[in-house]
Design a protein around this motif. Structure first.
Motif, short mmCIF file in Angstrom:
data_model
loop_
_atom_site.label_atom_id
_atom_site.label_comp_id
_atom_site.label_asym_id
_atom_site.label_seq_id
_atom_site.Cartn_x
_atom_site.Cartn_y
_atom_site.Cartn_z
N UNK A 17 0.82 -1.20 0.00
CA UNK A 17 0.00 0.00 0.00
C UNK A 17 0.86 1.26 0.00
N UNK A 18 1.93 1.26 0.76
CA UNK A 18 2.84 2.41 0.78
C UNK A 18 3.49 2.61 -0.60
N UNK A 19 3.90 1.52 -1.22
CA UNK A 19 4.54 1.62 -2.54
C UNK A 19 3.57 2.19 -3.57
N UNK A 20 2.29 1.86 -3.44
CA UNK A 20 1.27 2.39 -4.36
C UNK A 20 1.23 3.92 -4.33
N UNK A 21 1.54 4.52 -3.19
CA UNK A 21 1.47 5.96 -3.02
C UNK A 21 2.76 6.68 -3.38
N UNK A 22 3.78 5.95 -3.71
CA UNK A 22 5.08 6.54 -4.06
C UNK A 22 5.11 6.82 -5.56
N UNK A 23 5.38 8.07 -5.93
CA UNK A 23 5.40 8.46 -7.35
C UNK A 23 6.39 7.63 -8.17
N UNK A 24 7.45 7.19 -7.54
CA UNK A 24 8.46 6.40 -8.25
C UNK A 24 7.88 5.12 -8.83
N UNK A 25 6.87 4.57 -8.18
CA UNK A 25 6.31 3.29 -8.60
C UNK A 25 4.93 3.38 -9.23
N UNK A 26 4.46 4.58 -9.52
CA UNK A 26 3.07 4.74 -9.97
C UNK A 26 2.74 4.03 -11.28
N UNK A 27 3.73 3.76 -12.12
CA UNK A 27 3.44 3.11 -13.41
C UNK A 27 3.76 1.63 -13.42
N UNK A 28 4.18 1.09 -12.30
CA UNK A 28 4.53 -0.33 -12.26
C UNK A 28 3.30 -1.20 -12.06
N UNK A 29 3.32 -2.40 -12.64
CA UNK A 29 2.20 -3.32 -12.42
C UNK A 29 2.20 -3.83 -10.98
N UNK A 30 1.05 -4.28 -10.54
CA UNK A 30 0.90 -4.79 -9.17
C UNK A 30 1.87 -5.93 -8.90
N UNK A 31 2.13 -6.76 -9.90
CA UNK A 31 3.06 -7.88 -9.70
C UNK A 31 4.45 -7.38 -9.30
N UNK A 32 4.89 -6.29 -9.91
CA UNK A 32 6.21 -5.71 -9.56
C UNK A 32 6.18 -5.16 -8.14
N UNK A 33 5.09 -4.48 -7.79
CA UNK A 33 4.98 -3.92 -6.45
C UNK A 33 4.96 -5.01 -5.38
N UNK A 34 4.30 -6.12 -5.67
CA UNK A 34 4.29 -7.23 -4.71
C UNK A 34 5.70 -7.78 -4.53
#
Length: 151
Positions: A15-32
């Motif tokens: 959830x924190x990564x979702x709010x970081x501009x650096x990761x806004x264009x990454x797919x959910x799989x990358x964020x996980x």
């Protein structure tokens, strides 16, 4: 470790990564995947995240609090570069440098920072080329911050 507590921790980091501009264009799989590599570091006021010219341990995202990025001149004058607040990332430039961090970072209030280890983050690049564009945008933001500070 597949405990409920571990899953809850991973969900909070995701959830924190979702709010970081650096990761806004990454797919959910990358964020996980990134969330699974991430640790949490707490700093009291004055606690050092990293020192100038030390090797980077990774990429940092402020979760709570405030982190001051600064340099100290030869005449012992401190130059404030930026104060990072929640959801802002720092340390992008040191991912690519063997020279270490170009400035020091410390907490100016009790803070909590997400730490993504450098080696693990760099290894994800092969799987997620979108990281390149995200990091370039992050570096551009950092450059603009420095230019605004100079102005």
């Amino acid at each position: 470790m597949n405990s409920p507590l571990c899953h809850l921790r991973q969900a909070a980091i995701f959830n924190e990564l979702l709010h970081c501009a650096l990761f806004e264009e990454l797919p959910a799989s990358a964020l996980h995947e990134i969330a699974s590599l991430t640790s949490v570091r707490r700093l009291e006021t004055g606690g050092v995240l990293f020192h100038e010219y030390t090797q980077s341990s990774g990429l940092f995202i402020v979760q709570h609090g405030a982190i001051k990025l600064h340099r100290v001149t030869a005449s012992r004058r401190e130059i404030l570069i930026h104060v990072f607040r929640p959801h802002e990332s720092l340390g992008e430039e040191s991912l690519f440098s063997e020279a270490g961090c170009p400035a020091s970072a410390c907490a100016i209030e009790p803070s909590q920072v997400l730490v993504i280890p450098k080696a693990a983050f760099m290894a994800l690049w092969a799987s997620y080329p979108e990281l390149s564009l995200s990091l370039l945008r992050g570096l551009g933001r950092q450059f603009n911050l420095v230019m605004a500070r100079i102005d």
